[in-house]
Write a protein that holds these residues in place. Structure first.
Motif, PDB file in Angstrom:
ATOM      1  N   VAL A   1       0.836  -1.209   0.000  1.00 39.04           N
ATOM      2  CA  VAL A   1       0.000   0.000   0.000  1.00 39.04           C
ATOM      3  C   VAL A   1       0.869   1.256   0.000  1.00 39.04           C
ATOM      4  CG1 VAL A   1      -1.692   1.332   1.332  1.00 39.04           C
ATOM      5  CG2 VAL A   1      -1.986  -1.134   1.046  1.00 39.04           C
TER       6      VAL A   1
ATOM      7  N   VAL B   1       2.680   1.727  -3.406  1.00 41.42           N
ATOM      8  CA  VAL B   1       1.728   2.178  -4.430  1.00 41.42           C
ATOM      9  C   VAL B   1       1.510   3.682  -4.290  1.00 41.42           C
ATOM     10  CG1 VAL B   1      -0.713   2.090  -5.101  1.00 41.42           C
ATOM     11  CG2 VAL B   1       0.549  -0.037  -4.745  1.00 41.42           C
ATOM     12  N   HIS B   2       1.340   4.124  -3.052  1.00 43.70           N
ATOM     13  CA  HIS B   2       1.135   5.550  -2.795  1.00 43.70           C
ATOM     14  C   HIS B   2       2.366   6.360  -3.217  1.00 43.70           C
ATOM     15  CE1 HIS B   2      -0.640   8.878  -0.172  1.00 43.70           C
ATOM     16  NE2 HIS B   2       0.510   9.344  -0.588  1.00 43.70           N
TER      17      HIS B   2
ATOM     18  N   SER C   1       2.883   6.439  -6.987  1.00 44.55           N
ATOM     19  CA  SER C   1       1.837   7.253  -7.626  1.00 44.55           C
ATOM     20  C   SER C   1       2.117   8.739  -7.456  1.00 44.55           C
ATOM     21  CB  SER C   1       0.466   6.977  -7.002  1.00 44.55           C
ATOM     22  OG  SER C   1       0.033   5.706  -7.336  1.00 44.55           O
ATOM     23  N   ALA C   2       2.712   9.085  -6.308  1.00 44.66           N
ATOM     24  CA  ALA C   2       2.949  10.500  -5.997  1.00 44.66           C
ATOM     25  C   ALA C   2       4.270  11.012  -6.562  1.00 44.66           C
ATOM     26  CB  ALA C   2       2.917  10.701  -4.485  1.00 44.66           C
TER      27      ALA C   2
ATOM     28  N   ARG D   1       0.175  -0.370 -12.014  1.00 43.03           N
ATOM     29  CA  ARG D   1      -1.203  -0.849 -12.216  1.00 43.03           C
ATOM     30  C   ARG D   1      -1.337  -2.322 -11.879  1.00 43.03           C
ATOM     31  NH1 ARG D   1      -3.898   2.573 -17.107  1.00 43.03           N
ATOM     32  NH2 ARG D   1      -3.085   4.546 -16.331  1.00 43.03           N
TER      33      ARG D   1
ATOM     34  N   ARG E   1      -1.551  -2.325  -8.157  1.00 42.35           N
ATOM     35  CA  ARG E   1      -2.817  -1.699  -7.738  1.00 42.35           C
ATOM     36  C   ARG E   1      -3.993  -2.646  -7.915  1.00 42.35           C
ATOM     37  NH1 ARG E   1      -3.738   3.604 -11.055  1.00 42.35           N
ATOM     38  NH2 ARG E   1      -5.890   3.317 -10.430  1.00 42.35           N
TER      39      ARG E   1
ATOM     40  N   ALA F   1       5.459  23.018  -1.870  1.00 43.82           N
ATOM     41  CA  ALA F   1       4.464  23.890  -2.480  1.00 43.82           C
ATOM     42  C   ALA F   1       5.121  25.114  -3.109  1.00 43.82           C
ATOM     43  CB  ALA F   1       3.473  24.338  -1.424  1.00 43.82           C
TER      44      ALA F   1
ATOM     45  N   GLU G   1       6.345  25.091 -10.616  1.00 42.10           N
ATOM     46  CA  GLU G   1       5.235  24.253 -11.059  1.00 42.10           C
ATOM     47  C   GLU G   1       5.637  23.511 -12.328  1.00 42.10           C
ATOM     48  OE1 GLU G   1       2.564  23.653  -9.401  1.00 42.10           O
ATOM     49  OE2 GLU G   1       3.399  24.938  -7.856  1.00 42.10           O
TER      50      GLU G   1
END
Lengths: 496, 514
Positions: free
Chosen positions: A57, A60-61, A64-65, A437, A440, A490, A494
């Motif tokens: 888990v 995967v997180h 993905s990030a 995938r 996932r 943040a 960008e």
């Protein structure tokens, strides 16, 4: 809170679109939402979601990030899709790869004689007999057991081999390069020539007929094909694969149309070999007969093409695209673009399928061979919708073939631009397996494969379908997660 | 499948089945458990994934998983115990479980070939099947929610994240990506959204009207819908943004995007923002954005020092120039003040905001109140603590209570249990304050479930006040529910603030025995 910690202003907002009553909603998770929406006359498309394995888990997180993910995968897929494999030569492995005395290549991830299963041991024994390194099978076994045979994976030497995948110095090999690469910069890939079905070296058989056939391939088949190929010029394998997909082949367990296309392409120059190479008409006829009698003759060429395509993405940092799937009869191994040459392995499964003659499940060896490179690039099991005859191997129906391909789209990131399936309205084959995938969804690739006998010397016992262990994919994802870069703070630059 | 069927002690029969690698979501499993328990003769049934918590529940229920069970969270456990000669009973119960677990969830999309499409295993595959689907609703467990929600955002879809337990960092990252993609993230922990009259999650059936709501609080927005419905004012949209959206870290990302979208909708004449009081810097930013809107904006910041949802509803009516009379109440049809016992107040809430709002209303009237949502540590208690003699307000939607159990809005059973416990305790509360939330997704008939317990509480001398959250269009029928509750002796209010006030009056008039 400083202004730099505030979220960036919204991009071109599409939120206004949201404010229309939806007619269809995608749901993932608890079914109560589907029921509530159905009660309001809104259609839903529920995702068949299941959680990743508990231990994955976090990975995967993290993956993905990883902010590199999308671009890295676009790069990897772009490189793979751009490759245009072509057949340029047939040369002995000694010259193509530089294999010397007591050096052999094998299929799948690295393995030792001790770890090797029956068919791989059988093929090693056969190769020692063929090369004259041993007089008897027993002597060959002693040689290998004493550690005097140097083993290396085909995949680590820009090569692939079906089933046991054993390559010895004298074996003729197909050589492919990339027509799309700038002159002089083309990578090359190689594979052995296919021996036919039944009792053959790649299935672990080594009786005198097997060895005699290998000698004929070395003496006649290889040189005759090389000479014809030189006269003909390179054969466009990318185009050949595109054609065979429209003719009911999937390029792994069914190569009937593709083999015929190759024979047709080289036919005239093969015939000219009578004069140019001073071969007898019988010798040339034997070459034709051999190819005509082996529906899998093209398989090794398709595999070498797949190798060229998969390797194009190797080393793309941050990419989760699978570049290699291969088995050595003991373990299933994969390699991934973002982790380069590193193998991730798990125990190989026994295929599910039909058995030849009196053989049964107890006779079958676990999954073996580099031929899963075809699935790695969208062929084989992934292209089954174009080869419905294949489902007979597992007693399925024609629509099952379509369903397998449809399922594979869900674990791939793209579709091949040139290899298309008429039955799916010329949609490209599912292309670019995504480790993320796979983990996932828990949906692992589907692979069409042959089955080797468990006992050395048996040969082929059947053919069917097999799935890789999920463990290879979870291990690869863990490694990708360890290399993932955290999301940018943040406001710091960008990504456009 | 590992199966262990054995005649257990005391004439019991039980079966414990472990199925490796079989997964079902927790709601489906709870439904399967309930169906199995409803089989005549079944004493206990648990159908659950083999998480540590569930294995604990199984052990508590006396099911033995065997010494080398090696059950992992990826495995499904079906455990059933029946009384007497229960072989056939157990078999029937297991069959019921299978029936629930194998019920096909149908896909509405068709691929045009007349062939059934392969069910989508990912959000990406689902949106491929349904290119017109603009919204994805995510309700997977928290640790996986970011991944699925990010998949929706990356597919250019708006996403409602019902899941709770999502990391704050993940929420920030998700909303930043959504801003770049120009889509809206509703949530995480977003219970209520209505777009163009269609409710997602727990939502009330509303008459389309001039109000647009931005909701950092789901039940707050539901109460506002109910109160506006009572004033015959319709609601066009409710955009949930998640309870942390107005925190300093998230910075109101979704609130600002939702506000801008509602401002652009010409059919929205007034916008209401319902939230707990936000971070100060973020509040300023929201106020600036609200001041810049062409549409009037009403701020309903519910909590200590803030407004009430009722006040926000009245303000919305005022902006629209519409009358707003006192929200409807129903007086008890049984019981009398004469037989009532003194004692403290016990509040049992399924809606977190209702609980916070009641707390803010009651403390000035009653003095110290203990609660699991109390902002001050000394008066903050665990959801299972019982500080005897004190006024207590509990949010029964607390994660600690809903882990492995249905939310009280789905199944009021947990409320019934607590009411019964209170009635049985002579030292227990003198006044009960409850909320009952109607609408899509909520229990089909909560009044019928609660009424017997409330009647029994009334017979024990406990007075009950209920906040009934719902609209006249809700499938449970607002009037029917109100009558069922009033029939069981409860005083029923549509306004939670008013219900809390009335409860305080009752406590004061009867004495709190403290």
């Amino acid at each position: 809170m400083s202004p730099s910690q505030l979220p960036p202003p919204p991009g071109p907002s599409r939120v206004a679109e949201l404010l229309r009553a939806p007619e269809v909603v995608v749901t993932v998770g608890a079914p109560i939402f589907d029921e509530a929406l159905a009660a309001q006359g809104v259609a839903t498309v529920p995702v068949e979601w299941r959680p990743p394995p508990a231990g994955s888990v976090g990975a995967v997180h993290t993956v993905s990030a990883d902010p590199r993910l999308a671009e890295a995968n676009r790069t990897a897929i772009g490189r793979m899709a751009a490759v245009r494999p072509r057949l340029v030569d047939v040369v002995p492995a000694a010259d193509a790869i530089g294999l010397g005395r007591h050096q052999l290549l094998h299929a799948g991830p690295p393995i030792t004689w001790e770890g090797a299963s029956g068919p791989l041991r059988g093929a090693i024994v056969g190769a020692c007999l063929y090369e004259g390194w041993a007089e008897t099978p027993e002597a060959a076994e002693r040689l290998a057991a004493a550690g005097r045979i140097e083993l290396a994976p085909c995949h680590d030497n820009a090569a692939v081999g079906p089933m046991a995948g054993v390559v010895s110095p004298s074996m003729p090999m197909w050589v492919l390069d990339d027509a799309a690469a700038p002159d002089g910069q083309a990578r090359r890939s190689r594979s052995t020539l296919n021996e036919g079905l039944g009792k053959v070296l790649r299935y672990g058989a080594f009786d005198p007929n097997v060895i005699a056939r290998l000698h004929w391939m070395q003496r006649v088949l290889g040189p005759v094909l090389a000479s014809a190929l030189h006269r003909n010029g390179p054969v466009d394998v990318a185009g050949l694969i595109a054609s065979m997909l429209t003719m009911g082949d999937e390029g792994h367990n069914r190569n009937r149309a593709g083999t015929a296309l190759l024979v047709r392409t080289l036919g005239a120059e093969l015939v000219r070999g009578v004069e140019a190479d001073e071969r007898s008409a019988d010798e040339i006829a034997d070459v034709f007969s051999f190819m005509a009698g082996n529906d899998h003759f093209l398989l090794n060429v398709v595999m070498a093409a797949g190798k060229l395509v998969g390797d194009a993405a190797a080393g793309v940092a941050g990419s989760t695209v699978v570049t290699t799937m291969a088995r050595n009869g003991t373990e299933f191994g994969i390699r991934v673009a973002g982790t380069g040459d590193r193998w991730f392995t798990g125990p190989a499964a026994v295929p599910d399928g039909l058995y030849l003659g009196g053989f049964g499940p107890d006779d079958a060896n676990p999954d073996i061979g580099d031929s899963a490179i075809t699935e790695t690039v969208g062929l084989g099991g992934f292209a089954m919708a174009g080869a419905p005859a294949i489902v007979q191997l597992v007693g399925g129906q024609v629509d099952d073939a379509r369903r397998w391909t449809e399922l594979m789209y869900q674990i791939t990131l793209s579709e091949h631009p040139m290899w298309t399936l008429p039955a799916l309205d010329f949609r490209g084959v599912p292309f670019g397996i995504d480790v993320l995938r796979v983990v996932r969804t828990g949906v692992v690739p589907i692979i069409n494969t042959g089955m080797a006998g468990r006992v050395a010397g048996t040969g082929q016992v059947g053919a069917g379908l097999v799935r890789p262990p999920l463990d290879c994919f979870t291990a690869a994802l863990d490694a990708l997660a360890a290399r993932a870069t955290a999301a940018q703070p943040a406001g710091a630059g960008e990504v456009p | 499948v590992l199966e262990d069927s054995s005649p257990a002690e005391d004439d019991m029969t039980e079966v414990v089945r472990v199925e490796r690698g079989r997964y079902h979501d927790s709601v489906t499993l709870l439904r399967a458990s309930a169906e199995a328990r409803s089989v005549e003769g079944v004493a206990t049934a648990i159908v659950a994934m083999g998480t540590e918590m569930n294995l604990g529940l199984l052990a508590e229920a006396g099911f033995a998983l065997g010494p080398d069970g090696g059950v992992t969270p990826d495995d499904l456990v079906i455990a059933v115990r029946a009384t007497g000669d229960g072989e056939a009973v157990v078999e029937r119960a297991v069959a019921e479980v299978e029936r629930v677990l194998t019920e096909r969830r149908t896909t509405s999309a068709d691929d045009g070939w007349g062939w059934a499409p392969v069910p989508p295993h990912t959000v990406e595959a689902a949106v491929d099947l349904a290119p017109d689907a603009g919204i994805v609703v995510v309700s997977v467990p928290g640790p996986s929610a970011y991944v699925e929600a990010a998949a929706a955002v990356r597919s250019g879809r708006h996403v409602m994240v019902f899941s709770d337990g999502v990391d704050l960092d993940a929420e920030v990252a998700l909303k930043r990506e959504a801003a770049r993609a120009g889509v809206l993230v509703m949530g995480p922990d977003c219970g209520t959204t209505i777009v163009g009259g269609v409710g997602l999650g727990f939502a009330n059936r509303v008459v389309p009207g001039p109000v647009g709501i931005v909701a950092a609080s789901g039940t707050g927005a539901q109460q506002l819908c109910g109160l506006l419905d009572g004033a015959r004012i319709g609601v066009r949209h409710v955009l949930g943004v998640g309870g942390r959206d107005l925190s300093a870290a998230v910075g109101g990302a979704s609130t600002l995007a939702a506000l801008a979208a509602l401002d652009d909708d010409p059919a929205v004449e007034v916008i209401a923002i319902v939230s707990k009081p936000p971070d100060l810097a973020v509040a300023e930013r929201i106020e600036r954005a609200a001041a810049g809107c062409r549409t009037p904006v009403v701020l309903g910041l519910v909590g200590p020092g803030g407004a009430t949802v009722t006040a926000a509803a009245a303000e919305v009516a005022k902006v629209l120039g519409r009358p707003f009379d006192a929200p409807e109440t129903w007086t008890p049809l049984s019981g009398s003040a004469a037989g009532r016992r003194p004692g403290p107040l016990l509040g049992l809430f399924s809606g977190g905001t209702n609980c916070v709002e009641a707390l803010a209303a009651l403390e000035p009237l009653l003095g110290a109140v203990c609660s699991n949502v109390h902002p001050d540590a000394p008066r903050r208690i665990g959801p299972n603590d019982d500080p005897a003699g004190n006024h207590v307000l509990l949010d029964l939607g607390d994660d600690e209570l809903t882990a492995g159990h249905p939310h009280p809005m789905l199944d009021p059973g947990v409320v019934v249990d607590r009411v019964a416990r209170a009635a049985a305790d002579p030292e227990g509360p003198g006044v009960l304050l409850l909320d009952v939330v109607l609408g899509l997704g909520a229990h089909p008939d909560p009044g019928a479930i609660l009424a017997p317990a409330l009647t029994a509480a009334g017979q024990a001398g406990i007075a009950t006040v209920v906040t009934l959250v719902g609209t006249s269009g809700d499938p449970q029928s607002l009037q029917h529910q109100a009558q069922a509750l009033a029939g069981a002796g409860a005083q029923v209010h549509r306004s939670n603030a008013r219900a809390a006030g009335q409860a305080a009056v009752m406590v004061t008039s009867l004495g709190s025995r403290r």
